[in-house]
Design a protein around this motif. Structure first.
Motif, PDB file in Angstrom:
ATOM      1  N   TYR B 160     -11.812   3.852   8.861  1.00 32.77           N
ATOM      2  CA  TYR B 160     -10.418   4.123   8.496  1.00 32.77           C
ATOM      3  C   TYR B 160      -9.825   5.300   9.261  1.00 32.77           C
ATOM      4  CZ  TYR B 160     -10.657   0.744   4.647  1.00 32.77           C
ATOM      5  OH  TYR B 160     -10.776  -0.381   3.915  1.00 32.77           O
ATOM      6  N   GLU B 161     -10.670   6.099   9.848  1.00 34.04           N
ATOM      7  CA  GLU B 161     -10.109   7.190  10.642  1.00 34.04           C
ATOM      8  C   GLU B 161      -9.533   6.658  11.950  1.00 34.04           C
ATOM      9  OE1 GLU B 161     -13.373   9.896  10.566  1.00 34.04           O
ATOM     10  OE2 GLU B 161     -12.664  10.815   8.688  1.00 34.04           O
ATOM     11  N   ASN B 162      -9.899   5.419  12.288  1.00 35.44           N
ATOM     12  CA  ASN B 162      -9.320   4.757  13.465  1.00 35.44           C
ATOM     13  C   ASN B 162      -7.977   4.138  13.064  1.00 35.44           C
ATOM     14  OD1 ASN B 162      -8.581   2.954  15.453  1.00 35.44           O
ATOM     15  ND2 ASN B 162     -10.698   2.361  15.926  1.00 35.44           N
ATOM     16  N   ILE B 163      -6.914   4.612  13.681  1.00 35.61           N
ATOM     17  CA  ILE B 163      -5.567   4.140  13.310  1.00 35.61           C
ATOM     18  C   ILE B 163      -5.423   2.622  13.467  1.00 35.61           C
ATOM     19  CG2 ILE B 163      -4.643   4.686  15.612  1.00 35.61           C
ATOM     20  CD1 ILE B 163      -2.415   5.203  12.703  1.00 35.61           C
ATOM     21  N   LEU B 164      -6.095   2.066  14.487  1.00 38.36           N
ATOM     22  CA  LEU B 164      -5.969   0.626  14.716  1.00 38.36           C
ATOM     23  C   LEU B 164      -6.564  -0.158  13.548  1.00 38.36           C
ATOM     24  CD1 LEU B 164      -6.769   0.338  18.525  1.00 38.36           C
ATOM     25  CD2 LEU B 164      -4.548   0.120  17.388  1.00 38.36           C
ATOM     26  N   ILE B 165      -7.742   0.291  13.113  1.00 37.17           N
ATOM     27  CA  ILE B 165      -8.403  -0.424  12.018  1.00 37.17           C
ATOM     28  C   ILE B 165      -7.617  -0.264  10.714  1.00 37.17           C
ATOM     29  CG2 ILE B 165     -10.499  -0.569  10.610  1.00 37.17           C
ATOM     30  CD1 ILE B 165     -12.098   0.053  13.098  1.00 37.17           C
ATOM     31  N   SER B 166      -7.253   0.979  10.392  1.00 40.72           N
ATOM     32  CA  SER B 166      -6.538   1.149   9.118  1.00 40.72           C
ATOM     33  C   SER B 166      -5.176   0.458   9.174  1.00 40.72           C
ATOM     34  CB  SER B 166      -6.409   2.631   8.754  1.00 40.72           C
ATOM     35  OG  SER B 166      -5.882   3.344   9.851  1.00 40.72           O
ATOM     36  N   VAL B 170      -3.813  -2.392   6.617  1.00 43.76           N
ATOM     37  CA  VAL B 170      -2.557  -2.315   5.856  1.00 43.76           C
ATOM     38  C   VAL B 170      -1.728  -3.592   6.061  1.00 43.76           C
ATOM     39  CG1 VAL B 170      -0.358  -1.096   5.647  1.00 43.76           C
ATOM     40  CG2 VAL B 170      -2.494   0.189   5.852  1.00 43.76           C
ATOM     41  N   ILE B 171      -1.623  -4.028   7.312  1.00 47.33           N
ATOM     42  CA  ILE B 171      -0.842  -5.241   7.589  1.00 47.33           C
ATOM     43  C   ILE B 171      -1.444  -6.446   6.866  1.00 47.33           C
ATOM     44  CG2 ILE B 171      -0.219  -6.896   9.416  1.00 47.33           C
ATOM     45  CD1 ILE B 171       0.056  -4.350  11.242  1.00 47.33           C
ATOM     46  N   SER B 172      -2.772  -6.539   6.919  1.00 47.36           N
ATOM     47  CA  SER B 172      -3.438  -7.667   6.263  1.00 47.36           C
ATOM     48  C   SER B 172      -3.185  -7.641   4.759  1.00 47.36           C
ATOM     49  CB  SER B 172      -4.936  -7.610   6.521  1.00 47.36           C
ATOM     50  OG  SER B 172      -5.174  -7.653   7.892  1.00 47.36           O
ATOM     51  N   MET B 173      -3.171  -6.426   4.193  1.00 50.47           N
ATOM     52  CA  MET B 173      -2.954  -6.348   2.744  1.00 50.47           C
ATOM     53  C   MET B 173      -1.530  -6.747   2.367  1.00 50.47           C
ATOM     54  SD  MET B 173      -5.713  -5.878   1.401  1.00 50.47           S
ATOM     55  CE  MET B 173      -6.566  -6.584   2.797  1.00 50.47           C
ATOM     56  N   ILE B 174      -0.572  -6.468   3.257  1.00 45.80           N
ATOM     57  CA  ILE B 174       0.798  -6.926   2.994  1.00 45.80           C
ATOM     58  C   ILE B 174       0.823  -8.456   2.990  1.00 45.80           C
ATOM     59  CG2 ILE B 174       3.154  -6.980   3.910  1.00 45.80           C
ATOM     60  CD1 ILE B 174       2.609  -4.067   4.896  1.00 45.80           C
ATOM     61  N   ALA B 175       0.116  -9.040   3.970  1.00 39.93           N
ATOM     62  CA  ALA B 175       0.037 -10.513   4.005  1.00 39.93           C
ATOM     63  C   ALA B 175      -0.605 -11.034   2.728  1.00 39.93           C
ATOM     64  CB  ALA B 175      -0.754 -10.967   5.221  1.00 39.93           C
ATOM     65  N   LEU B 176      -1.660 -10.352   2.291  1.00 42.21           N
ATOM     66  CA  LEU B 176      -2.335 -10.766   1.061  1.00 42.21           C
ATOM     67  C   LEU B 176      -1.367 -10.685  -0.136  1.00 42.21           C
ATOM     68  CD1 LEU B 176      -4.994 -11.544  -0.396  1.00 42.21           C
ATOM     69  CD2 LEU B 176      -5.414  -9.091  -0.726  1.00 42.21           C
ATOM     70  N   VAL B 213      -2.197  -5.261  -6.231  1.00 38.16           N
ATOM     71  CA  VAL B 213      -3.324  -5.511  -5.335  1.00 38.16           C
ATOM     72  C   VAL B 213      -2.979  -5.083  -3.908  1.00 38.16           C
ATOM     73  CG1 VAL B 213      -4.661  -7.345  -4.241  1.00 38.16           C
ATOM     74  CG2 VAL B 213      -4.379  -7.314  -6.724  1.00 38.16           C
ATOM     75  N   CYS B 214      -1.783  -5.441  -3.489  1.00 35.64           N
ATOM     76  CA  CYS B 214      -1.350  -5.102  -2.133  1.00 35.64           C
ATOM     77  C   CYS B 214      -1.313  -3.584  -1.976  1.00 35.64           C
ATOM     78  CB  CYS B 214       0.020  -5.718  -1.883  1.00 35.64           C
ATOM     79  SG  CYS B 214       0.846  -5.087  -0.426  1.00 35.64           S
ATOM     80  N   PHE B 215      -0.675  -2.915  -2.956  1.00 38.66           N
ATOM     81  CA  PHE B 215      -0.539  -1.458  -2.874  1.00 38.66           C
ATOM     82  C   PHE B 215      -1.899  -0.779  -2.973  1.00 38.66           C
ATOM     83  CE2 PHE B 215       0.010   2.642  -5.010  1.00 38.66           C
ATOM     84  CZ  PHE B 215       0.899   3.253  -4.142  1.00 38.66           C
ATOM     85  N   GLY B 216      -2.696  -1.224  -3.925  1.00 36.44           N
ATOM     86  CA  GLY B 216      -3.998  -0.613  -4.180  1.00 36.44           C
ATOM     87  C   GLY B 216      -4.907  -0.693  -2.967  1.00 36.44           C
ATOM     88  N   PHE B 217      -4.992  -1.868  -2.360  1.00 34.15           N
ATOM     89  CA  PHE B 217      -5.866  -2.025  -1.206  1.00 34.15           C
ATOM     90  C   PHE B 217      -5.309  -1.325   0.030  1.00 34.15           C
ATOM     91  CE2 PHE B 217      -7.953  -5.775  -3.306  1.00 34.15           C
ATOM     92  CZ  PHE B 217      -9.254  -5.314  -3.185  1.00 34.15           C
ATOM     93  N   ALA B 218      -3.975  -1.298   0.134  1.00 36.92           N
ATOM     94  CA  ALA B 218      -3.372  -0.707   1.341  1.00 36.92           C
ATOM     95  C   ALA B 218      -3.409   0.808   1.295  1.00 36.92           C
ATOM     96  CB  ALA B 218      -1.939  -1.207   1.507  1.00 36.92           C
ATOM     97  N   ILE B 219      -3.333   1.373   0.096  1.00 40.49           N
ATOM     98  CA  ILE B 219      -3.245   2.835   0.002  1.00 40.49           C
ATOM     99  C   ILE B 219      -4.573   3.500   0.372  1.00 40.49           C
ATOM    100  CG2 ILE B 219      -3.915   3.145  -2.437  1.00 40.49           C
ATOM    101  CD1 ILE B 219      -0.851   4.776  -0.831  1.00 40.49           C
TER     102      ILE B 219
END
Lengths: 250, 230, 640
Positions: B160-166, B170-176, B213-219
């Motif tokens: 998660y310290e890698n901006i690309l991965i985090s 986040v984008i995937s969680m919005i899709a979810l 779920v979206c917020f929880g996983f993305a945060i």
């Protein structure tokens, strides 16, 4: 008003087809959408060109024959009306209107804007009835039906079989049409005897015709000129599952 | 058994399988989120690692997790089959795409959202699960209460310290979130579970659930990227 | 040829029962050896085809629409009458019979009408068993409403869509038989000729509207259930495709045409808005329960509905209430229509065209409240708003009469057989049950009575005497008929003139409406006859029909139908000219009471006028079937 029409023309089922553009001048806001086509067709014929073919009959929103996909919506921009009930006052001077036929594999184009909807008839033939023959039925008042049940059955029975639900559905699914009849007869006492077999057969026929699957987007109900509710689809799902589990049809 | 296969392969049957597998995954997400929120506990990853260890060594959870993989797969495969059939039901498309007031963007784009989520799951499993279970890649060990276990917390933190991965998370969680916003209430409709009183409730709960779920996983990746914990 | 109505002997109430017993039967095993063709899938056609299929006959049914469910019976709004007496208000079979014969201004056949009233009760049972969702009371039993021309509540209804629900019921029964293979359903196909062999109807010739294929169909009997001919007026409440072709072709092959001039003009339709108008929309008769009809006392040309409120009460003429204090706004259809016309003729009509009167709900809204009126008429108000753009909650509606139904049609005997043996006519396509004026909610009743309960019995009596052998479709009579049909199509396609089919149709409609509409007189009818003849001759020289035969061709379909309307129009004029009395929907200006009401002349005109086709360009020959009234006393209708 002056209107530009972009209309799908296709000279027969085998023709490739394409859009043609027509300028219609001096359109009265009191005209119905189909009357504008009548006027255009007279002009086309006077010019020696064949008129645009489209299905229509009663022109009062009940026969279910008219079927135009207007600017991205079956039966045009207004809710709860059929194409024949749409009037030109719903458009503005200078508008361009794109008109297409219903698009679905189960509704092949016949000519221009006419499509073949006999698949709906075959779904009905598969089981959309109560199997009683003429005569020999009980007195009409021997079967009391609670008013709320009769009203709900009537809500479903109002379907005019126009196919707007299929046309609007991104999957070209016929679930709203099929469920309206299943639901009507599942609600009424008269429909109980064949309740399970009916839903099994109608759903099977619906699939055989090549309609898509329901993904619960609600587009069908939103464009339905008779505002048939999605509840009927849920009821059909329920009817189907319980029939499959409990019927003796192997 | 022909009636069973016939039922399940019918249009409604397939939708029912989508609904049932979907609902199972919806439950799974709740448990998964509850566990993951421990990543935010300010104890250097102790509670998260302990939780992960417990989960990995509980035979019941093990069974459920295999079920989980199976359901994800089933959900995806039927989804693909349905999408192919649906496309075939309209061979010639419209010049003007359908406009209607009712259907949501999510409801019309479930296959697309599903593909994003599937890609995410693969990446997600490669990043974390494969490391712990299959020994692919490097993973350290920690000792908590005298038990030696994988230091999954550090793996996550590093990722998660890698901006690309985090960012990808986040984008995937919005899709979810979008996928769930339609999927939750749609499942009840497909199962025929509608009722004048309860359907509005399902819809509200479904919407709330998808937000949470979206917020929880993305945060979690956001906060961990920013180095904030509680 | 003498007309034999074949009315059974005996007391009125026993005729049908006795007749059913006396008729010959066809053994169940032999029924499948007989082929029957049914033309049309409205209430009469669909119910007949379904019932015949159930009995075991080999049935072919065809319609010009894409599905049987589109037939125009579907548009009937109000309801269906039946002498059930569920309301305990004194209804009986005899009362329904009496109301119907009186409503028809004593120009109907007693025996047929009594049978109609008898089977009306079976229809409701049948439809309920099929799952037709009729309106219910809270206790779960069937609800009724009252309708014009009756003092009891005997009308069964399904919201404002009774016709739709009944047709879908018949369609479902038909669909069942199609699935079982007893009925072959042929859609998007039009009957273009009737084939007779040795004087018997033995088949038809059709055109497939998609491929243009001309095809023969052989059968032992042919049933026409092809509806009415209101579209001869161009503007009517009929569907766009409703036409007379099937009935007219049968007429030209020897079936007499009964009372062609009897047309019903419905008083509450939405007025014409311009030249583009393609059809008229009916607003239910029930609106007259609460709406008050008026025009300004002084002519106010171009008065709009928006400005109606500015006309003070004392300057308004509520003419129906003034002239008919007892019935007020609820006078029968023909009376209400004629009065609207009279007001407009006096120049007191409203709207841009001056051809409309106000139907005002402001008082009812004030008295009962907005919600009550909305609950009663919400659907109709919405429909009005969609079409006109005016809001009837805020301003009066504008209405004008429009052609709605044709009581005339193919002459049939008691068995519903035309003058061609083996050729039957059912529903609106026959002349039989409504006399000179049809009561509201009786059309649905007649269509279903004919289809479910009459024709399936009577056809057996005829078939029992028929051989089983089928006539092959390459028989010379079929070939001759096919050839004639093909030649006619080729002729239409080859004229390539300058006027479109629609233009001819509109012109014909204008002539009919002007001279053979709500009021008719000798001079006008004579003039109209000449005009139609001219128009017909011009049509065959100058019509422009584009496209070709082997594809869908709307213009060609319409041309054939309009060509038949042009011939029918002339016969209607002949009939109207012959009948110098006023009765029901037929108002001869020469025959009226001092107050301007319709005046019957029973001594001279108490007969059915049945017209025989004598040949192209020859005058039709009139045959008279005397009407005998043994059970009712003829009186002048009064609604004062």
């Amino acid at each position: 008003m002056n209107i530009t029409l972009k209309v799908w023309r296709q000279n027969g089922p085998k023709d490739k087809g394409g859009f043609e553009t027509y300028d219609v001048k001096d359109v009265s806001p009191d005209m119905s959408f189909l009357e504008m086509f009548d006027v255009l067709n007279i002009d086309l014929e006077k010019d020696g060109k064949e008129g645009i073919h489209f299905d229509h009959d009663c022109r009062e929103g009940i026969c279910g024959m008219c079927s135009m996909y207007i600017n991205g919506k079956p039966h045009g921009p207004k809710d709860a009306v059929t194409t024949c009930q749409l009037h030109m006052r719903s458009f503005k001077d200078g508008d361009t209107i794109v008109v297409e036929p219903w698009r679905a594999a189960a509704f092949p184009v016949i000519k221009d804007l006419m499509v073949d909807r006999t698949s709906f008839d075959r779904i009905m033939q598969a089981g959309g009835y109560v199997d009683v023959s003429t005569g020999g039925v009980p007195d009409a008042n021997e079967i009391p039906i609670p008013k709320v049940v009769a009203d709900e059955a009537m809500d479903a029975a109002q379907c005019i079989g126009c196919g707007a639900c299929v046309a609007a559905c991104k999957n070209a699914s016929a679930m709203l049409f099929t469920s309206a009849k299943v639901s009507q007869l599942a609600l009424l006492p008269q429909g109980q005897v064949e309740r399970k077999t009916r839903v099994e057969k109608m759903v099977a026929q619906m699939e055989e015709e090549g309609f898509g699957n329901c993904t619960n987007t609600g587009a069908c109900s939103a464009v339905c000129p008779k505002e048939i509710s999605l509840e009927h689809i849920a009821r059909m799902n329920r009817e189907y599952l319980s029939a499959k589990v409990s019927s003796t049809n192997v | 058994m022909s009636w069973i296969t016939q039922t399940l392969s019918s249009s409604i049957g397939k939708k029912v399988l989508m609904a049932l597998t979907g609902l199972f995954l919806i439950l799974f997400l709740v448990v998964h989120l509850a566990g993951n929120l421990q990543l935010l506990v300010d104890d250097g990853g102790q509670s998260f690692n302990a939780y992960a260890y417990k989960m990995a060594h509980n035979p019941f959870i093990k069974v459920v997790s295999y079920g989980n993989f199976f359901f994800i797969l089933l959900h995806a495969v039927i989804g693909i089959v349905l999408t192919i059939k649906n496309k075939a039901a309209r061979k010639v498309g419209y010049h003007v795409s359908t406009k209607d007031s009712e259907s949501t963007w999510a409801s019309k784009n479930m296959p697309l959202l599903g593909v994003i989520i599937l890609v995410f799951i693969v990446v997600h499993l490669m990043g974390f699960w494969a490391k712990a279970k299959l020994g692919i890649g490097e993973i350290g060990f920690v000792i908590i209460d005298g038990v030696e276990m994988h230091d999954l917390y550090t793996v996550v933190k590093t990722a998660y310290e890698n901006i690309l991965i985090s960012g990808f998370y986040v984008i995937s969680m919005i899709a979810l979130g979008f996928h769930l916003s339609h999927g939750f209430q749609s499942a009840f409709q497909s199962l025929g579970l509608n009722h004048k009183k309860y359907t509005p409730l399902f819809k509200t709960v479904g919407t709330l659930y998808s937000y949470i779920v979206c917020f929880g996983f993305a945060i979690i990746p956001i906060l961990m990227y920013l180095g904030i914990s509680f | 040829m003498a007309l034999d109505s074949k009315i059974p002997e005996g007391p009125l109430a026993e005729k049908w029962t006795k007749h059913k017993f006396n008729m010959k039967l066809v053994n169940p095993a032999n029924k499948r050896k007989y082929d029957i063709i049914v033309v049309g899938t409205g209430l009469a056609g669909a119910s007949a085809a379904a019932s015949l299929g159930e009995l075991g006959y080999n049935v072919k049914v065809l319609c010009f629409q894409d599905s049987p469910r589109r037939a125009h019976s579907i548009a009937a709004q109000g309801g269906i009458n039946a002498a059930k007496n569920y309301q305990n208000d004194g209804d009986s079979v005899f009362r329904l019979f009496y109301d119907t014969i009186k409503g028809g201004d004593y120009r109907g056949r007693e025996a047929n009408i009594h049978r109609l009233a008898e089977v009306s009760v079976n229809i409701i049972d049948q439809c309920v068993a099929q799952g037709v969702p009729f309106a219910r009371e809270y206790g779960g039993l069937l609800d009724n409403r009252s309708f014009g021309g009756a003092q009891v509540s005997r009308t069964f209804y399904a919201r404002g869509q009774t016709g739709q629900q009944l047709l879908l019921g018949a369609y479902s029964a038909l669909s069942k038989q199609v699935k079982k293979g007893n009925v072959e359903l042929i859609t998007r196909t039009e009957m273009l000729d009737l084939v007779t062999i040795d004087g018997q109807a033995r088949g038809i010739v059709t055109r497939d509207l998609q491929t243009g294929e001309i095809k023969s169909h052989s059968a032992h009997a042919v049933m026409l259930a092809s509806g009415g001919y209101g579209n001869v007026f161009f503007l009517s409440t009929n569907a766009m495709g409703s036409n007379v072709t099937a009935a007219w072709r049968a007429h030209k092959k020897g079936a007499f045409f009964g009372n062609p001039c009897y047309t019903q003009i419905h008083p509450t339709c939405i007025p014409v808005s311009g030249d583009h108008q393609s059809k008229l929309t009916l607003m239910s008769e029930s609106l007259r329960n609460d709406g008050r009809i008026w025009v300004p006392k002084e002519a106010k040309p171009g008065l709009k509905a928006v400005d109606a409120a500015k006309i003070p009460e004392e300057d308004r003429d509520y003419y129906l209430e003034r002239k008919y204090p007892a019935f007020g706004n609820l006078v029968p259809r023909d009376v209400a229509s004629r009065n609207a016309k009279q007001m407009c003729d006096e120049g007191r009509g409203v709207g841009n065209t001056g051809l409309a009167v106000f139907l005002d709900f402001s008082e009812a809204i004030k008295r009962d409240g907005y919600e009550t009126i909305k609950a009663k008429y919400g659907n109709l108000f919405d429909m009005y708003m969609q079409i006109t753009g005016d809001n009837p909650y805020e301003m009066p509606m504008m209405i004008y009469p429009a052609v709605h139904y044709t009581m005339g049609g193919l002459w049939v005997d008691y068995n519903l057989m035309t003058t061609i043996p083996g050729c039957y006519a059912l529903g609106e396509s026959n002349f039989s049950d409504h006399g000179a004026n049809r009561l509201g909610a009786s059309a649905l009743m007649q269509g279903l009575a004919d289809g479910y309960f009459v024709a399936p019995y009577t056809v057996g009596d005829y078939l029992a005497n028929m051989p089983y052998d089928k006539i092959p479709t390459d028989h010379e009579e079929f070939k001759k008929a096919e050839q004639a049909v093909k030649e006619r199509i080729e002729k239409l396609l080859s004229i390539n003139g300058t006027k479109t089919v629609d233009e001819y149709h509109k012109e014909l409609g204008n002539i009919m409406w002007e001279y053979c509409g709500m009021a008719r007189n000798e001079e006008g009818l004579t003039k109209a006859k000449g005009l139609i003849k001219e128009l017909r001759e011009d049509f065959w020289k100058n019509v422009k029909v584009l496209g070709d035969n082997d594809n869908v061709n709307m213009s060609l379909e319409k041309a054939g139908r309009v060509a038949d309307f042009l011939e029918l129009g002339e016969l209607m004029i002949d009939d109207a000219q012959n009948r110098k009395e006023s009765c029901g929907g037929h108002f001869r200006e020469e025959s009226q009471t001092p107050e301007g009401e319709a005046l019957r002349i029973d001594d001279e005109y108490s007969y059915v006028a049945a017209w025989e086709f004598m040949g192209e360009e020859l005058e039709s020959k009139l045959h008279k079937e005397e009407l005998k009234f043994e059970n009712v006393k003829l009186t002048q209708r009064s609604y004062k």
